[in-house]
Design an enzyme around this catalytic site. Structure first.
Site, short mmCIF file in Angstrom:
data_model
loop_
_atom_site.label_atom_id
_atom_site.label_comp_id
_atom_site.label_asym_id
_atom_site.label_seq_id
_atom_site.Cartn_x
_atom_site.Cartn_y
_atom_site.Cartn_z
CB CYS A 9 5.50 -4.52 -3.32
SG CYS A 9 4.98 -3.01 -4.13
CG HIS B 227 6.48 -3.73 0.53
ND1 HIS B 227 7.36 -2.92 -0.14
CD2 HIS B 227 5.24 -3.39 0.09
CE1 HIS B 227 6.70 -2.13 -0.96
NE2 HIS B 227 5.42 -2.39 -0.84
CG ASN C 85 5.40 1.13 -1.80
OD1 ASN C 85 6.34 0.49 -2.26
ND2 ASN C 85 4.16 0.66 -1.76
O1 UT7 Z 1 3.09 -1.70 -2.30
C1 UT7 Z 1 1.86 -2.26 -2.21
C2 UT7 Z 1 0.83 -1.90 -1.81
N1 UT7 Z 1 0.11 -0.74 -1.54
C3 UT7 Z 1 -0.28 -0.55 -0.28
O2 UT7 Z 1 0.10 -1.22 0.63
C4 UT7 Z 1 -1.28 0.54 -0.05
C5 UT7 Z 1 -2.24 0.15 1.04
N2 UT7 Z 1 -3.22 1.21 1.33
C6 UT7 Z 1 -2.88 2.33 1.99
O3 UT7 Z 1 -1.76 2.54 2.37
C7 UT7 Z 1 -4.00 3.30 2.31
O4 UT7 Z 1 -5.23 2.74 1.94
C8 UT7 Z 1 -3.84 4.70 1.63
C9 UT7 Z 1 -2.69 5.45 2.24
C10 UT7 Z 1 -3.64 4.54 0.14
C11 UT7 Z 1 -5.10 5.52 1.86
O5 UT7 Z 1 -5.32 5.66 3.24
P1 UT7 Z 1 -6.75 5.32 3.88
O6 UT7 Z 1 -6.66 5.63 5.31
O7 UT7 Z 1 -7.10 3.93 3.48
O8 UT7 Z 1 -7.66 6.37 3.16
P2 UT7 Z 1 -8.97 6.12 2.29
O9 UT7 Z 1 -8.63 5.65 0.93
O10 UT7 Z 1 -9.94 5.31 3.12
O11 UT7 Z 1 -9.54 7.59 2.19
C12 UT7 Z 1 -9.99 8.33 3.35
C13 UT7 Z 1 -10.31 9.73 2.93
C14 UT7 Z 1 -11.16 9.81 1.65
O12 UT7 Z 1 -12.02 10.91 1.80
P3 UT7 Z 1 -13.57 10.69 2.20
O13 UT7 Z 1 -14.13 9.79 1.12
O14 UT7 Z 1 -13.53 10.02 3.53
O15 UT7 Z 1 -14.11 12.06 2.20
C15 UT7 Z 1 -10.15 10.11 0.57
O16 UT7 Z 1 -10.72 10.81 -0.52
O17 UT7 Z 1 -9.08 10.44 2.62
C16 UT7 Z 1 -9.16 10.99 1.30
N3 UT7 Z 1 -7.83 10.96 0.72
C17 UT7 Z 1 -6.94 11.94 0.88
N4 UT7 Z 1 -7.01 13.11 1.53
C18 UT7 Z 1 -5.92 13.88 1.52
C19 UT7 Z 1 -7.27 9.95 -0.01
N5 UT7 Z 1 -6.01 10.30 -0.34
C20 UT7 Z 1 -5.78 11.52 0.21
C21 UT7 Z 1 -4.68 12.36 0.21
N6 UT7 Z 1 -4.78 13.54 0.89
N7 UT7 Z 1 -3.52 12.07 -0.40
#
Ligand code: UT7
Length: 336
Positions: free
Chosen positions: A116, A258, A288
């Protein structure tokens, strides 16, 4: 051979994206998620997905052709094609296929892989060729079709990515250099946080000698770690690039990050003290798109008339590697 007094201008842009779109509601029929969750956590509403007829090279060639036309040039004028991608049609490289498709017969063409961050790394690389007087007109394309490598059962990643291509033409000028400053970084210690890795098993060939056959595995990502990394490191690298350009944040017209997650865009803008209305974003409609995200967003802003010749832009990429980097530049060919 270094030619004194040759500057670089980032003269024109173009972009292309597949027509097929996948909305959050459609995604929620594939994995357990919802439009509300995806929009709140990422800002994404929909993303474009390459269909079988949309190859990486065809998207890249369409974006490149548009950029060459916008620069008022023909394909024959291009000396170098640099294709930033992590998802080539051919592991030997796709830049040469792009060269053939756009008919840039004089151009030398090669791929550059920095995930990226590919567009920002490519911008800096392309500028070096221009500054040394080696090439006068460079077509830089950022293009990716990460949908090919997404695990469509992993809701932590499949909601994020889309496909597309964006391009700019860099030209030599006898006047001022419009790449005002940059800073590039890499940290392989964090490689495990975001990968699209080859996995193979040894196949015995003869006594004591094996060959490893296998395939690339779908994207795996520790979203929280990558998020934390981006919010901590991107403002730092932008500040460094601005320092090298002898500019303050208040001198910048546009923050062009990005397009990974709207929350990252907002957090970085807030840390730098850049007003939200000066932050370019196309995340809602494209998700993305990896190396394509910066030039796609730039081209849209140029075509809307939002970005004007002479505007100062700071662009920053970050992602797998891990790699990250920022480049400060003045948009367009403006003689002063
Ligand atoms: O291009 C390069 C780089 N990539 C990035 O920049 C990605 C950077 N990271 C992110 O954008 C975020 O971390 C994500 C969008 C991937 C995830 O968001 P988050 O706010 O960090 O969520 P999380 O991984 O902390 O998960 C929170 C909760 C979890 O449930 P519990 O454990 O709290 O019960 C996940 O299982 O949200 C759940 N979850 C979802 N729920 C509904 C994770 N993905 C989803 C989903 N729909 N798609």
């Amino acid at each position: 051979m270094v030619q004194a007094g040759v500057g670089v201008a980032i003269a024109a842009s173009g972009s292309a994206a597949p027509i097929a779109a996948l909305t959050n509601d459609q995604l929620s029929t594939i994995v357990e998620t919802s439009d509300e969750w995806i929009q709140t956590r990422t800002g994404i509403r929909s993303r474009r997905l390459a269909q079988s007829e949309d190859t990486l090279s065809s998207l890249a060639a369409a974006a490149g052709t548009a950029a060459i036309a916008a620069a008022g040039l023909s394909a024959d004028d291009i000396d170098l094609i640099l294709l930033a991608t992590s998802t080539p049609d051919d592991l030997f490289g796709s830049a040469v296929q792009v060269q053939a498709q756009i008919g840039a017969t004089r151009a030398v063409a090669f791929d550059l892989t920095a995930a990226c961050s590919g567009f920002v790394f490519g911008l800096v690389t392309a500028a070096q060729f221009v500054r040394t007087g080696t090439y006068r007109r460079v077509l830089l394309i950022g293009a990716d079709v990460l949908s090919r490598w997404v695990d469509w059962s992993d809701r932590g990643t499949c909601i994020l990515f889309g496909d597309g291509a964006g391009a700019v033409v860099l030209q030599a000028t006898d006047g001022r250099d419009r790449l005002l400053g940059f800073e590039l970084r890499s940290d392989g210690q964090l490689n495990h946080t975001l990968k699209l890795a080859f996995q193979g098993t040894p196949q015995p060939l003869t006594a004591g000698v094996t060959a490893t056959a296998g395939r690339y595995q779908p994207i795996i990502m520790n979203g929280r770690e990558v998020y934390r990394f981006a919010v901590a490191k991107v403002p730092e690298v932008i500040s460094k690039a601005l320092f090298r350009a002898d500019l303050a944040t208040s001198d910048i017209d546009w923050l062009l990050l990005h397009q990974a997650n709207q929350r990252i865009l907002d957090a970085v803008a807030d840390r730098l003290g850049v007003p939200r209305e000066q932050t370019l974003s196309n995340l809602a409609d494209y998700g993305n798109t990896s190396a394509a995200s910066i030039p796609l967003a730039l081209d849209a802003a140029v075509r809307r008339g939002q970005v004007q010749p002479g505007d100062k832009i700071v662009a920053a990429g970050f992602g797998a590697g891990l790699t990250w980097g920022a480049a400060v530049f003045e948009w367009g060919v403006v003689e002063t």
